[in-house]
Design an enzyme around this catalytic site. Structure first.
Site: not given
Length: 313
Positions: A98, A108, A110-111, A147, A177, A260, A262
């Site tokens: 951010h 963002h 993620n792997v 891209h 939404h 569960g 962190r």
């Protein structure tokens, strides 16, 4: 089919976290990441790194985790009900950046890698991840660059990979939404295990390795752009959409909470400041309206070219 090499995946992911932290610290020019190491109650653990109030990045969080559990949570078996009840090991790197300047997009990436096991059955493994861009003010140059780098990450593995992962990203990061996308997309994939471990691992690595080349040039272009209260207020308002998606739909957030994990590490993706305004609409003809009209819709960005500047030969 090649057997999965879990230690090789872990070594890659921890190195990726190190490299991305170093690249972002260099781009920020002042901020540093603070690291927390933690343990998971059911086994494993991770290391969370957060930069707060840097020169460029208001909050940057990069998390590595390697956790185990006795039973896959519902978020991990929603599309694969046949795996319900299996024990699992999961590892990955996830990050959200951010920026201070509203002209610098949030990003963002993620792997991740999963193995699901149960007695008297062969283990089932798969990769997932991707990266996506969430601008507050739209620039064709930035979306095209993002891209095109994403396409470059996929090109060695077949011409169909980028269009498939790009479409998947557009569909996944859709705020139902609100009936709008979270941003301008990028890449998203899950349940990847076709073609063998070596090929799938290589795809995951290529996508992870292309994140910084996709993002840092955009940061460099926009971080010094003049801005004021109007731009800041719009940034805070649009951050509300980011929070809504992450808390309602994001599989990674749901997986972490359901397994569960962190809480501080799971929710590090949320921005430090955010605002909601009742029934707010941008004024026609403004840069804020242009974001909705021209950028918050699927476009084939990688195939676009910038129009020549007015007056150029």
């Amino acid at each position: 089919m090649s057997e999965p090499d879990i230690s090789a995946v872990k070594d890659y992911l921890t190195d990726l976290q190190d490299r991305i932290c170093a690249g972002l610290e260099q781009a920020d020019g002042g901020g540093r990441f603070h690291e927390d190491s933690w343990e998971h109650a059911a086994g494993g653990g991770g290391r969370s790194r957060v930069m707060a109030d840097g020169a460029v990045f208001e909050k940057a969080g990069i998390n590595f985790s390697h956790v185990r559990g006795a039973e896959l949570p519902p978020s991990a078996t929603a599309n694969r009900p046949e795996l319900a009840g299996r024990g699992f090991a999961a590892m990955g790197v996830s990050l959200v950046i951010h920026p201070h300047n509203p002209y610098v997009p949030t990003s963002h990436a993620n792997v991740r890698f999963f193995v699901a096991e149960k007695p008297d059955a062969a283990p089932v493994w798969w990769f997932g991840g991707g990266f996506d861009l969430t601008p507050y003010y739209g620039f064709e140059e930035d979306a095209i660059h993002w891209h095109q780098v994403a396409r470059s990450a996929c090109e060695p593995y077949g011409d169909d990979l980028y269009p498939r992962f790009k479409k998947w990203c557009d569909e996944y990061f859709w705020i139902k939404h609100r009936n709008e996308p979270r941003g301008v997309g990028g890449l998203f994939f899950d349940d990847l295990n076709d073609g063998g471990f070596d090929r799938c691992f290589a795809i995951m690595q290529s996508i992870g390795n292309h994140y910084l080349p996709a993002y840092l040039p955009i940061v460099a272009r926009r971080k010094s752009a003049a801005n004021g209260e109007r731009e800041r207020n719009f940034q805070l308002y649009r951050r509300g959409r980011y929070v809504e998606f992450n808390l309602v739909y994001d599989r990674g957030t749901l997986f972490g909470l359901q397994s569960g994990g962190r809480t501080e590490s799971i929710l590090m993706s949320l921005p430090p400041l955010v605002a909601w305004h009742y029934d707010w609409q941008p004024e026609p003809g403004t840069p804020e309206a242009r974001l909705y009209e021209e950028f918050l819709r699927p476009r084939e960005w990688a195939d676009e070219t910038l129009a020549p500047a007015e007056g150029a030969d």
